[in-house]
Write an enzyme that holds these catalytic residues in place. Structure first.
Site, mmCIF file in Angstrom:
data_model
loop_
_atom_site.group_PDB
_atom_site.id
_atom_site.type_symbol
_atom_site.label_atom_id
_atom_site.label_comp_id
_atom_site.label_asym_id
_atom_site.label_seq_id
_atom_site.Cartn_x
_atom_site.Cartn_y
_atom_site.Cartn_z
ATOM 1 C CD GLU A 191 6.148 2.674 -2.329
ATOM 2 O OE1 GLU A 191 5.479 1.953 -1.586
ATOM 3 O OE2 GLU A 191 5.737 3.040 -3.452
ATOM 4 C CG ASP B 239 3.173 5.389 -5.453
ATOM 5 O OD1 ASP B 239 2.893 5.102 -4.291
ATOM 6 O OD2 ASP B 239 2.747 4.746 -6.437
ATOM 7 C CG ASP C 117 2.352 9.952 -2.047
ATOM 8 O OD1 ASP C 117 2.948 9.284 -2.915
ATOM 9 O OD2 ASP C 117 2.112 9.543 -0.908
ATOM 10 C CG ASN D 46 -16.545 17.828 4.911
ATOM 11 O OD1 ASN D 46 -16.324 16.724 5.414
ATOM 12 N ND2 ASN D 46 -16.462 18.044 3.618
ATOM 13 C CG HIS E 160 -0.246 4.464 2.832
ATOM 14 N ND1 HIS E 160 1.082 4.828 2.751
ATOM 15 C CD2 HIS E 160 -0.644 4.252 1.556
ATOM 16 C CE1 HIS E 160 1.453 4.835 1.493
ATOM 17 N NE2 HIS E 160 0.444 4.483 0.743
ATOM 18 C CG ASP E 161 1.237 1.006 0.901
ATOM 19 O OD1 ASP E 161 0.041 1.257 0.691
ATOM 20 O OD2 ASP E 161 2.170 1.532 0.261
#
Ligand code: NOJ
Length: 585
Positions: A283, A207, A99, A24, A356-357
């Site tokens: 995780e 997580d 997640d 968008n 992503h970490d």
């Protein structure tokens, strides 16, 4: 393969929604963008999409601070679009793993608003509230109830003047920890999980699930207390907390006394009565092989697999993640091999080198020198995907994206990095040194927009991206790779297809060869009379020869080679970062 362990021959692809594709034009990736790019994922061949959080959130930690578990944040789209994503994935034979962030909520969650409102609110005990340390002025340094540090710098406690008590947050102050001792909390979480599964999602990536149970001791007032941490670091705790300033929380919050009870209860309440097909992955930082086996032994009915951290902590020194120490290929090899052996008889590995970490895997474990980057990205993928376990591909790793080469703080957005910079410089680390560490290991390396093409914004957005576009997006992008048989993307495709086609990849035993060779990474997989041999040169040296005398490899058939149009034999010299997969007669 039984339907119950379908995920052994599956490959999971992680989408970090903020950085994947923007539909968008607001500069932030969204669900519409993901839906538009599903053909790309289908072509890659992945089976499961793990979606980092898209729930309502104030975005203090990019969505890992959830204020409403039941809704999609307008930044990412709507529930209707999430339903569309689920339907589109299912139509392609793919699955969606969400997640699940339930160690903490956002401080903007309605549960926390109630909890903080008064000491006798019915939800007071849903979080960890404790009185200031006796003898200290509430709200001043030292008055925190324990000496715990947060993973994002600073103390793990924040003072709330409303009631004169502190609340616990192992991460940012905007991420208060839920109190899993309270059965109402657990039931609320299970009900929420059941609603998502009923809606059609196919599993959860949980997580920091190993942090749910904390060690409690009897306090002087009879109320259970959280104890102080020791002022020396548990060797397992690398990367979690700066223990030069705070007590070590690792033995107090990681795999705490009730963790397996909680996970077994979750399994009973959410998964046990459902048909097979759901995927659960926990995780689990700072977790040992022994603990991982407990989590993932199917006989114990807990989780399908966990993300262990040993190999991503190898380059962390005594003061944690930003205290970067040298790591060799042998360190990585030995670590991964221990995990292969440790979970061979019971349990299951998740296989990952990035997410992503973490910084980009090719920069950290391979070589991002332009002369070697492609072969290096392929070599890391070859060895990872051919291990026993379920591989996870982090968006952009299938293109061989390296680290971003950050040189300035204003290039960064991540709360962990920004907090660390402020704390480190305030306590005397030089700005240059601090920036150097952030550049090497900062999480924003993996969070730059996915480069789809060579245009100015990499085809990620028609607007202005929330964080800068990767400096190499003009060269390294999806459009340049999807049709090129020599590309990193094409190599990933072959590896993923091999897992689908050859049961030995999913189910075979694993035996490492040349365990102490600092350059050659070689192993044999075996199942049902079929043997695979994997040989890679994980170095930039040319002409490396693998001594394979301990294996019979007559009539070896090359299934996948990283050098285009070459058909080497197992013992032929290896070019820098060359990798090969053979079927043995
Ligand atoms: C682990 C997540 O992967 C990370 O991104 C997040 O910051 C922390 N847990 C806190 O939720």
């Amino acid at each position: 393969m039984t339907a119950r362990d379908w995920w052994k021959s599956a490959v999971v692809y992680q989408v970090y929604p903020r950085s994947f594709a923007d539909s968008n034009g607001d500069g932030v990736g969204d669900l519409g963008g993901i839906i538009e790019r599903l053909d790309y994922l289908e072509r890659l061949g992945v089976d499961v999409l793990w979606l980092s959080p898209v729930y309502r959130s104030p975005m203090a930690d990019n969505g890992y601070d959830i204020s409403d578990y039941e809704d999609v944040d307008p930044l990412f789209g709507s529930l209707a679009q999430l339903d569309e994503l689920i339907a589109e994935l299912h139509a392609r034979g793919m699955k969606l793993v969400m997640d699940l962030v339930v160690n903490h909520t956002s401080s903007a969650h309605a549960w926390f608003a109630e909890s903080r409102s008064s000491t006798d609110n019915p939800k007071r005990d849903w979080y960890w509230w404790r009185r200031p340390r006796p003898g200290f002025e509430p709200g001043t340094p030292g008055a925190e109830p324990t000496n715990w540090g947060s993973a994002f710098s600073g103390p793990a406690w924040t003072y709330d003047p409303t009631t004169g008590e502190y609340y616990l947050h192992l991460f940012a102050p905007e991420q208060p920890d839920l109190n899993w001792e309270n059965p109402e909390v657990r039931q609320a979480v299970y009900a929420m999980m059941n609603r998502w599964l009923d809606r059609g999602v196919d599993g959860f990536r949980m997580d920091v699930v190993c942090l749910l149970s904390k060690v409690l001791v009897d306090g002087p007032d009879g109320r259970p207390q959280l104890p102080d941490g020791r002022l020396e670091r548990d060797p397992l705790g690398a990367g979690v907390v700066d223990t030069s300033r705070y007590g070590d929380t690792t033995p107090l919050v990681v795999n705490g006394p009730r963790i397996h009870e909680f996970i077994q209860e979750m399994h009973r309440e959410v998964f046990a009565d459902r048909p097979p097909g759901v995927l659960t992955v926990g995780e689990t930082p700072a977790t040992t092989i022994e603990q991982a086996r407990l989590y993932t032994d199917p006989a114990r009915a807990e989780l399908d697999m966990v993300f262990q951290f040993e190999h991503v902590d190898l380059d962390s020194g005594p003061q944690g993640k930003w205290d970067i120490v040298p790591m060799t290929m042998l360190d990585l090899k030995h670590s991964l091999n221990r995990w292969q052996e440790g979970l061979a008889a019971a349990g299951w590995n998740s296989l990952y080198l990035g997410n992503h970490d973490q910084p980009r895997c090719v920069s950290r474990f391979g070589s991002d020198d332009p002369a070697h980057r492609q072969q290096s990205a392929k070599a890391l993928a070859t060895v990872l995907h051919l291990h026993r376990g379920t591989p996870y591909v982090y968006q952009g790793d299938e293109l061989g994206l390296p680290n971003a080469g950050f040189t300035r703080l204003d290039q960064l957005r991540d709360v962990e990095s920004l907090n660390y910079y402020a704390a480190a410089v305030a306590s005397g680390r030089s700005p240059e040194d601090t920036m150097g560490a952030l550049s090497r290991k900062g999480r924003d390396n993996a969070r730059l927009p996915m480069p789809w093409d060579a245009s100015a914004t990499g085809g990620f957005t028609s607007g202005s991206p929330w964080i800068e576009v990767h400096p190499l997006a003009g060269e390294i992008n999806a459009a340049a790779q999807v049709d090129d048989p020599a590309s990193v993307y094409a190599h990933y495709r072959r590896l993923i297809a091999l897992r689908h086609d050859e049961p030995v990849v999913a189910h075979g035993s694993f035996r490492m060869l040349l365990v102490d060779d600092p350059q050659v990474y070689a192993f044999v997989r075996e199942y049902d009379g079929v043997r695979l041999l994997v040989v890679a040169n994980l170095s930039s040296d040319p002409g490396v020869v693998a001594d394979l005398s301990e294996v019979a490899y007559d009539d070896a058939e090359l299934l996948i080679g990283s050098v285009q149009d070459a058909t080497p034999g197992p013992a032929d010299p290896l070019a820098p970062w060359e990798s090969r997969v053979f079927r043995l007669a």
